[in-house]
Design an enzyme around this catalytic site. Structure first.
Site, short mmCIF file in Angstrom:
data_model
loop_
_atom_site.label_atom_id
_atom_site.label_comp_id
_atom_site.label_asym_id
_atom_site.label_seq_id
_atom_site.Cartn_x
_atom_site.Cartn_y
_atom_site.Cartn_z
N ASP A 1 -8.62 6.65 -15.38
CA ASP A 1 -8.70 6.00 -14.08
C ASP A 1 -8.05 6.98 -13.09
OD1 ASP A 1 -8.78 3.80 -12.16
OD2 ASP A 1 -6.61 3.75 -12.43
N ASP B 1 -6.89 6.28 -9.26
CA ASP B 1 -5.79 5.72 -8.45
C ASP B 1 -4.79 4.99 -9.34
OD1 ASP B 1 -6.98 6.56 -6.09
OD2 ASP B 1 -8.08 4.71 -5.81
P1 B16 Z 1 -12.69 2.89 -2.43
P2 B16 Z 1 -9.35 3.24 -9.37
C1 B16 Z 1 -9.76 1.84 -7.13
O1 B16 Z 1 -9.61 3.06 -7.78
C2 B16 Z 1 -8.46 1.41 -6.46
O2 B16 Z 1 -7.48 1.13 -7.44
C3 B16 Z 1 -8.71 0.16 -5.66
O3 B16 Z 1 -7.52 -0.23 -5.01
C4 B16 Z 1 -9.83 0.44 -4.63
O4 B16 Z 1 -10.13 -0.75 -3.89
C5 B16 Z 1 -11.08 0.90 -5.37
O5 B16 Z 1 -10.76 2.05 -6.13
C6 B16 Z 1 -12.21 1.23 -4.43
O6 B16 Z 1 -11.84 2.35 -3.67
O7 B16 Z 1 -12.52 1.97 -1.27
O8 B16 Z 1 -12.06 4.26 -2.22
O9 B16 Z 1 -14.14 3.02 -2.88
O10 B16 Z 1 -7.99 2.66 -9.65
O11 B16 Z 1 -10.49 2.55 -10.09
O12 B16 Z 1 -9.40 4.75 -9.51
MG MG Z 2 -6.21 2.37 -10.95
#
Ligand code: B16
Ligand code: MG
Length: 212
Positions: free
Chosen positions: A9, A11
């Site tokens: 993953d 974030d």
């Molecule tokens: P975006 P991950 C996720 O990333 C985040 O944890 C989440 O908080 C966010 O809403 C989602 O990506 C979508 O992100 O707006 O940049 O498309 O933890 O799956 O890497």
């Molecule tokens: Mg994450």
């Protein structure tokens, strides 16, 4: 070796974008007069952008059209992307950099499995633009975590069987996604308390022994 590939993953595992998500959502919530704090922000981990906005709208007293929802989520993303420009390779922790290198030296394939549509941009900011063998992200999926699609696609891109892949996650939705995709998973950070993972890591570098 217990696995042939590791799918990370992004974030909350490779880097920490929580504060930027928080600042951008806070700006939108303030504009709409909706209460929003770090605890609510925590619920947005691993959840798609529109699903995140639906969680924020739980405290909204009005009715919002689909078109307005798109306008506000687009605005949030513009603010978020501006903030992401502050990220540099210095935001990649040494422990993460060294562990990735060590796993690669063991012959493991490495991939990203992220819900984010900004994954490519973030990897570029971190100096990891070409580093991973595959990147599966919010741009190549139709269902977000806890649906397994993002990890199943990552395994396909790597041409590996899901049972040979280990997923590393910081969110409950991500652990559920890995399990639903037939993959073992390692939890870092707050995800450890879910009790869903095959491995609960006290530190990222423990991956070196877990994969043996
Ligand atoms: P975006 P991950 C996720 O990333 C985040 O944890 C989440 O908080 C966010 O809403 C989602 O990506 C979508 O992100 O707006 O940049 O498309 O933890 O799956 O890497
Ligand atoms: Mg994450």
């Amino acid at each position: 070796m217990r696995y042939r590939a590791v799918i990370f993953d992004l974030d909350g595992v490779i880097c920490h974008t929580d504060k930027y998500h928080y600042m951008a959502w806070k700006q939108v919530a303030d504009e709409l007069g909706i209460y929003f704090d770090e605890t609510i922000n925590h619920r947005l981990r691993g959840v798609s952008r529109m699903e995140s906005f639906e969680i924020i709208l739980e405290r909204f007293d009005g009715v919002m059209s689909g078109e307005e929802k798109i306008q506000y989520t687009t605005k949030k993303n513009e603010v978020y992307k501006e903030l992401l420009k502050n990220m540099t390779p210095k935001d990649l922790p040494d422990e993460v950099r060294d562990t990735l290198s060590a796993l690669r030296e063991k012959g493991l394939k490495l991939a990203i499995g992220s819900s984010s549509k900004n994954a490519g941009f973030i990897l570029g900011q971190l100096g990891l633009g070409d580093y991973f063998d595959a990147v599966s992200d919010g741009n190549n999926i139709t269902h977000s975590k806890p649906d397994p699609e993002v990890f199943v696609k990552a395994a396909q891109f790597l041409e590996e069987n899901p049972k040979d892949c280990l997923v590393v996650e910081d969110a409950k939705a991500g652990l559920e996604a890995a399990k639903a995709g037939g993959m073992e998973c390692a939890a870092v950070g707050d995800a450890v308390s879910c009790g869903l993972a095959t491995w609960n890591l006290a530190s990222f570098s423990e991956l070196r022994t877990v994969v043996e």
